[in-house]
Design an enzyme around this catalytic site. Structure first.
Site, PDB file in Angstrom:
ATOM      1  N   LEU A 271       0.756  -1.075   0.086  1.00 31.45           N
ATOM      2  CA  LEU A 271      -0.005  -0.051  -0.048  1.00 31.45           C
ATOM      3  C   LEU A 271       1.011   1.274   0.087  1.00 31.45           C
ATOM      4  CD1 LEU A 271      -2.517  -1.094   2.568  1.00 31.45           C
ATOM      5  CD2 LEU A 271      -3.046  -0.829   0.402  1.00 31.45           C
TER       6      LEU A 271
ATOM      7  N   THR B 153       5.225   2.820   0.805  1.00 30.03           N
ATOM      8  CA  THR B 153       6.323   2.558   1.577  1.00 30.03           C
ATOM      9  C   THR B 153       6.766   3.921   2.269  1.00 30.03           C
ATOM     10  OG1 THR B 153       7.413   3.406  -0.442  1.00 30.03           O
ATOM     11  CG2 THR B 153       7.367   0.789  -0.069  1.00 30.03           C
ATOM     12  N   GLY B 154       7.923   3.964   3.193  1.00 32.78           N
ATOM     13  CA  GLY B 154       8.436   4.910   3.777  1.00 32.78           C
ATOM     14  C   GLY B 154       9.822   4.501   4.111  1.00 32.78           C
TER      15      GLY B 154
ATOM     16  N   PHE C 182      11.014   4.128   6.899  1.00 26.81           N
ATOM     17  CA  PHE C 182      11.572   3.117   7.938  1.00 26.81           C
ATOM     18  C   PHE C 182      10.716   1.864   7.528  1.00 26.81           C
ATOM     19  CE2 PHE C 182      10.943   7.142   9.855  1.00 26.81           C
ATOM     20  CZ  PHE C 182      11.992   7.502  10.301  1.00 26.81           C
ATOM     21  N   GLY C 183       9.856   1.652   6.545  1.00 28.68           N
ATOM     22  CA  GLY C 183       9.351   0.239   6.316  1.00 28.68           C
ATOM     23  C   GLY C 183       8.327   0.279   5.138  1.00 28.68           C
TER      24      GLY C 183
ATOM     25  N   LYS D 252       2.108  -3.257   9.069  1.00 27.62           N
ATOM     26  CA  LYS D 252       2.992  -2.141   8.832  1.00 27.62           C
ATOM     27  C   LYS D 252       4.361  -2.943   9.190  1.00 27.62           C
ATOM     28  CE  LYS D 252       4.526   2.125   9.719  1.00 27.62           C
ATOM     29  NZ  LYS D 252       4.321   3.657   9.771  1.00 27.62           N
TER      30      LYS D 252
ATOM     31  N   ASN E 169       5.721  14.233  11.839  1.00 24.69           N
ATOM     32  CA  ASN E 169       5.799  13.893  10.418  1.00 24.69           C
ATOM     33  C   ASN E 169       4.511  14.221   9.860  1.00 24.69           C
ATOM     34  OD1 ASN E 169       7.086  12.772   8.298  1.00 24.69           O
ATOM     35  ND2 ASN E 169       6.789  10.641   9.101  1.00 24.69           N
TER      36      ASN E 169
HETATM   37  N1  LIG Z   1      -3.828   1.762   7.344  1.00 26.11           N
HETATM   38  C1  LIG Z   1      -3.318   2.052   5.949  1.00 26.11           C
HETATM   39  N2  LIG Z   1      -4.122   1.856   5.177  1.00 26.11           N
HETATM   40  C2  LIG Z   1      -3.910   1.950   3.795  1.00 26.11           C
HETATM   41  N3  LIG Z   1      -2.564   2.646   3.455  1.00 26.11           N
HETATM   42  C3  LIG Z   1      -2.049   2.951   4.576  1.00 26.11           C
HETATM   43  C4  LIG Z   1      -2.160   2.689   5.682  1.00 26.11           C
HETATM   44  N4  LIG Z   1      -1.076   2.877   6.323  1.00 26.11           N
HETATM   45  C5  LIG Z   1      -0.062   3.634   5.637  1.00 26.11           C
HETATM   46  N5  LIG Z   1      -0.623   3.594   4.207  1.00 26.11           N
HETATM   47  C6  LIG Z   1       0.041   4.030   2.954  1.00 26.11           C
HETATM   48  O1  LIG Z   1       1.431   3.695   3.147  1.00 26.11           O
HETATM   49  C7  LIG Z   1       2.281   4.881   3.084  1.00 26.11           C
HETATM   50  C8  LIG Z   1       3.277   4.569   4.186  1.00 26.11           C
HETATM   51  O2  LIG Z   1       3.031   4.386   5.440  1.00 26.11           O
HETATM   52  P1  LIG Z   1       3.638   5.071   6.598  1.00 26.11           P
HETATM   53  O3  LIG Z   1       3.629   6.577   6.407  1.00 26.11           O
HETATM   54  O4  LIG Z   1       3.045   4.600   7.791  1.00 26.11           O
HETATM   55  O5  LIG Z   1       5.279   4.470   6.428  1.00 26.11           O
HETATM   56  P2  LIG Z   1       6.469   5.162   7.293  1.00 26.11           P
HETATM   57  O6  LIG Z   1       7.645   4.019   6.800  1.00 26.11           O
HETATM   58  O7  LIG Z   1       6.188   5.444   8.437  1.00 26.11           O
HETATM   59  O8  LIG Z   1       6.758   6.451   6.280  1.00 26.11           O
HETATM   60  P3  LIG Z   1       7.561   7.933   6.451  1.00 26.11           P
HETATM   61  O9  LIG Z   1       8.802   7.551   5.550  1.00 26.11           O
HETATM   62  O10 LIG Z   1       6.484   8.863   5.985  1.00 26.11           O
HETATM   63  O11 LIG Z   1       7.788   8.012   7.816  1.00 26.11           O
HETATM   64  C9  LIG Z   1       1.411   5.847   3.490  1.00 26.11           C
HETATM   65  O12 LIG Z   1       1.668   7.176   2.977  1.00 26.11           O
HETATM   66  C10 LIG Z   1      -0.083   5.465   2.991  1.00 26.11           C
HETATM   67  O13 LIG Z   1      -0.145   6.053   1.511  1.00 26.11           O
END
Ligand SMILES: Nc1ncnc2c1ncn2[C@@H]1O[C@H](COP(=O)(O)OP(=O)(O)OP(=O)(O)O)[C@@H](O)[C@H]1O
Length: 417
Positions: free
Chosen positions: A92, A94-95, A97-98, A115, A210
């Site tokens: 769905l 990526t970021g 951290f994961g 996640k 963030n």
């Molecule tokens: N519960 C969810 N349902 C659908 N899509 C989601 C959900 N959680 C996250 N996503 C999608 O996945 C993407 C990445 O998730 P998230 O921001 O939690 O990851 P991260 O690694 O923490 O990112 P960042 O680099 O911003 O810190 C989000 O921008 C969103 O588009």
């Protein structure tokens, strides 16, 4: 000119002592390790519309949640054979951290989001901290629901936790599909919900750190009744000190853009207020005001000069905002962190005042696009949900003219962060 900082997020938040301890009883612990199914009754979302009631409700419920110190042993992180428990589908998002994957919990048939935090890149303490904050804040109706339980994959290649699945889109996608920005009414509806969540976080002395359009999930893109904040990976308590951890993006306040590697920063709510100001501008205009809040970046420099009254002329890109909106932007996007507004002050303007000088004669994107049903949207999520454009010559003309005018009238700021 983009200056990239490399940071290290090795800081471990020790400020968990105000939280209730984890149940010592092994039986109770076992109960807490349920492999997610339905959200627990305790955290059932309130449908009450009253903001104060929502806040009180959320506070009451969050006190019952488990809050675990980040230095816990591995025994609380249960090993799970992914294939046995879930059908894992597409990614769905990526970021840094994961990554997040869509899955179905086999037993309950519930669609959920997993996640993942790949190991060894992500430390256990960071995973536990993010889970804790996500779970702790879950009771608020405008915060993503995180289900009870910390897990790791059977081969120990990643930690993960489980969240409710958002089948629609993030605010980023909603704005991108609406040239010239969202309408005043849609912005108001979204912001009322976002500010409600942020008021809850700030009342708990937590700073998100963030906030960006990608971290605001919209569950029903047609009516915007369910809007939720996600991603608590950088969340910290007010006054914690953190080492620098990330590159600078367009949502960051100037004090973050100026900090150098290894400098220590004290976490403050005003960091979120700045990001909310940027998101507010982005919603109404469909573009970011600048790429980076640094005087090296011309659009920012011009804004700062105007705020300091060194330049009498407000740059044209700020023209569409009403007087009250401009007041809000001045107080959110204020280089002096201590002079920034609170969430409450923002809310007064957003709920009660006109936001734009003139109502947009544009297309809300709901008028021009017909969405596929949720099932299809789910399948297509991850790229951009398939949309079918209604045939409208007038719509196309307005669309094109508006886009061209926007291009001419202001510097195009990269949407990439
Ligand atoms: N519960 C969810 N349902 C659908 N899509 C989601 C959900 N959680 C996250 N996503 C999608 O996945 C993407 C990445 O998730 P998230 O921001 O939690 O990851 P991260 O690694 O923490 O990112 P960042 O680099 O911003 O810190 C989000 O921008 C969103 O588009």
């Amino acid at each position: 000119m983009e200056c990239v900082y490399i940071f290290e997020d090795s800081f471990i938040d020790e400020n968990f002592d105000a939280q209730p301890e984890l149940d010592k009883n092994p039986e109770d612990r076992e109960k807490q390790r349920k492999i997610i199914a339905a959200p627990s009754v305790r955290r059932a979302k309130s449908s009450i519309d009253n903001e104060t009631k929502q806040l009180q409700e959320a506070r009451k419920k969050r006190r019952n949640t488990v809050f675990i110190k980040s230095n816990l042993g591995m025994d609380l992180i249960k090993k799970v054979d992914l294939e046995e428990v879930y059908d894992v589908f597409k990614q769905l998002g990526t970021g840094r951290f994961g990554y997040v994957q869509l899955a179905e919990h086999k037993q309950s048939k519930l669609k959920i989001a997993l996640k993942f935090f790949p190991r060894p890149q992500i430390k256990q303490a960071d995973f536990v901290r993010e889970y804790n904050y996500s779970y702790f804040l879950s009771p608020h109706p405008n915060i993503i629901d995180t289900y009870e339980g910390m897990y790791q994959t059977h081969d120990e290649s990643a930690f993960f936790f489980v969240q409710e699945f958002c089948p629609s889109a993030s605010l980023r996608e909603a704005v991108e599909r609406s040239p010239g920005g969202l309408t005043e009414d849609v912005t108001r509806v979204i912001f009322t919900k976002v500010l409600s969540a942020m008021e809850f976080m700030h009342s708990e002395n937590l700073v998100h750190r963030n906030l960006k359009a990608e971290n605001i999930l919209i569950f029903d893109i047609e009516r915007y009744t369910r809007v939720k904040i996600t991603d608590f990976g950088l969340t910290r308590k007010v006054d914690s000190t953190v080492k620098y951890l990330e590159y600078v993006n367009c949502y960051h306040a100037p004090e973050l853009c100026e900090t150098v590697v290894n400098e220590v920063l004290t976490v403050n709510k005003s960091l979120d207020i700045w990001s909310l100001g940027i998101i507010f501008y982005y919603c109404l205009k469909g573009k970011f005001p600048w790429q980076k809040a640094s005087i090296m970046c011309k659009p920012y420099w011009e804004w700062e000069q105007w705020l300091k009254r060194k330049s009498p002329q407000l740059p044209k890109r700020w023209d569409p905002f009403s007087e009250k909106s401009l007041k809000l932007l001045k107080r959110c996007l204020n280089p002096k962190a201590k002079d920034r507004w609170t969430v409450k002050e923002m809310r007064k303007i957003i709920t009660k005042e006109r936001l734009l000088k003139e109502a947009k004669h544009t297309f809300s994107f709901d008028d021009h696009f017909v969405y596929l049903d949720e099932e299809n949207t789910v399948k297509n999520y991850g790229t951009i949900p398939k949309i079918t454009k209604k045939k409208s010559a007038l719509g196309n003309w307005i669309n094109n003219t508006w886009a061209t005018m926007s291009e001419i009238s202001e510097q195009v700021v990269s949407a990439q962060d």
